[in-house]
Design an enzyme around this catalytic site. Sequence first.
Site, PDB file in Angstrom:
ATOM      1  N   ASP A  83     -15.511   1.040 -12.541  1.00 34.90           N
ATOM      2  CA  ASP A  83     -16.597   0.491 -13.336  1.00 34.90           C
ATOM      3  C   ASP A  83     -16.438  -1.029 -13.403  1.00 34.90           C
ATOM      4  O   ASP A  83     -15.364  -1.531 -13.763  1.00 34.90           O
ATOM      5  CB  ASP A  83     -16.576   1.092 -14.744  1.00 34.90           C
ATOM      6  CG  ASP A  83     -17.778   0.650 -15.567  1.00 34.90           C
ATOM      7  OD1 ASP A  83     -18.756   1.402 -15.630  1.00 34.90           O
ATOM      8  OD2 ASP A  83     -17.720  -0.455 -16.150  1.00 34.90           O
ATOM      9  N   ASP A 100     -27.113  -7.753  -9.129  1.00 29.88           N
ATOM     10  CA  ASP A 100     -27.284  -7.062  -7.843  1.00 29.88           C
ATOM     11  C   ASP A 100     -26.350  -7.637  -6.785  1.00 29.88           C
ATOM     12  O   ASP A 100     -25.753  -6.894  -6.003  1.00 29.88           O
ATOM     13  CB  ASP A 100     -28.740  -7.177  -7.366  1.00 29.88           C
ATOM     14  CG  ASP A 100     -29.689  -6.299  -8.171  1.00 29.88           C
ATOM     15  OD1 ASP A 100     -29.199  -5.462  -8.962  1.00 29.88           O
ATOM     16  OD2 ASP A 100     -30.916  -6.447  -8.003  1.00 29.88           O
ATOM     17  N   GLU A 126     -23.316   0.482 -12.661  1.00 28.65           N
ATOM     18  CA  GLU A 126     -22.203  -0.306 -12.127  1.00 28.65           C
ATOM     19  C   GLU A 126     -20.963   0.576 -11.961  1.00 28.65           C
ATOM     20  O   GLU A 126     -19.835   0.091 -11.934  1.00 28.65           O
ATOM     21  CB  GLU A 126     -21.878  -1.495 -13.034  1.00 28.65           C
ATOM     22  CG  GLU A 126     -21.365  -1.142 -14.401  1.00 28.65           C
ATOM     23  CD  GLU A 126     -22.458  -0.912 -15.448  1.00 28.65           C
ATOM     24  OE1 GLU A 126     -22.131  -0.989 -16.639  1.00 28.65           O
ATOM     25  OE2 GLU A 126     -23.619  -0.657 -15.081  1.00 28.65           O
TER      26      GLU A 126
END
Length: 205
Positions: A83, A100, A126
């Site tokens: 993560d 992004d 994410e």
Amino acid sequence: TTHGIQIFQYFVYMAIAISLSTVLRAFMARTLFAQFRLERQLREQANTDGLTGLLLRNRFLELAQLALDIHSQQKPVCMLFLDADHFKQLNDEYGHAAGDNALVALAAALRTQLRQTDLIGRIGGEEFAMLLPGLNLQQARERAEQLRLAIRTIKRPDGQLTVSIGAAEYRQSGETVDALLARADQAMRQAKRGGRDRIVSAVVN
């Protein structure tokens, strides 16, 4: 003479028919190939994340379960759950384009560590997962450390990108891939609580 003309015309017609047939077959072959390629592209798009090119959650879990069924009887299998740290802050302060860009770079870093038997998926916004057939927990932690260090070299507008990683080893007791992923996820959350940018192994009961 009339008979000869008729025979000549017959051969002319046959030559034209054969030529047309050949052209039509080639056209149909090209059309079918193009259709097949388009369908394959659509299937790939349906199974992969448009931003990172990694497997989407459902496809990852499907293939990971197959890999578990194949590998788990003969060798260890581990799952990593990654993560990106403080990702919401990155999006909020610098915009989604910055977020992004970070995800694309993160996915590229994961691919550099990819073996032929490994699977990588984007599980959430994410969140990423890697299935590592043939690696025990210690070996998986070593891979995770390589990934953690590689990802730290990625720059974001407010510093460097870091990840929290949870590692879990298959229990060899018919554990499903969902359960294995859930244990890796739980370990990742412990890494978050422990200060982020670190690896935590799931406890085997």
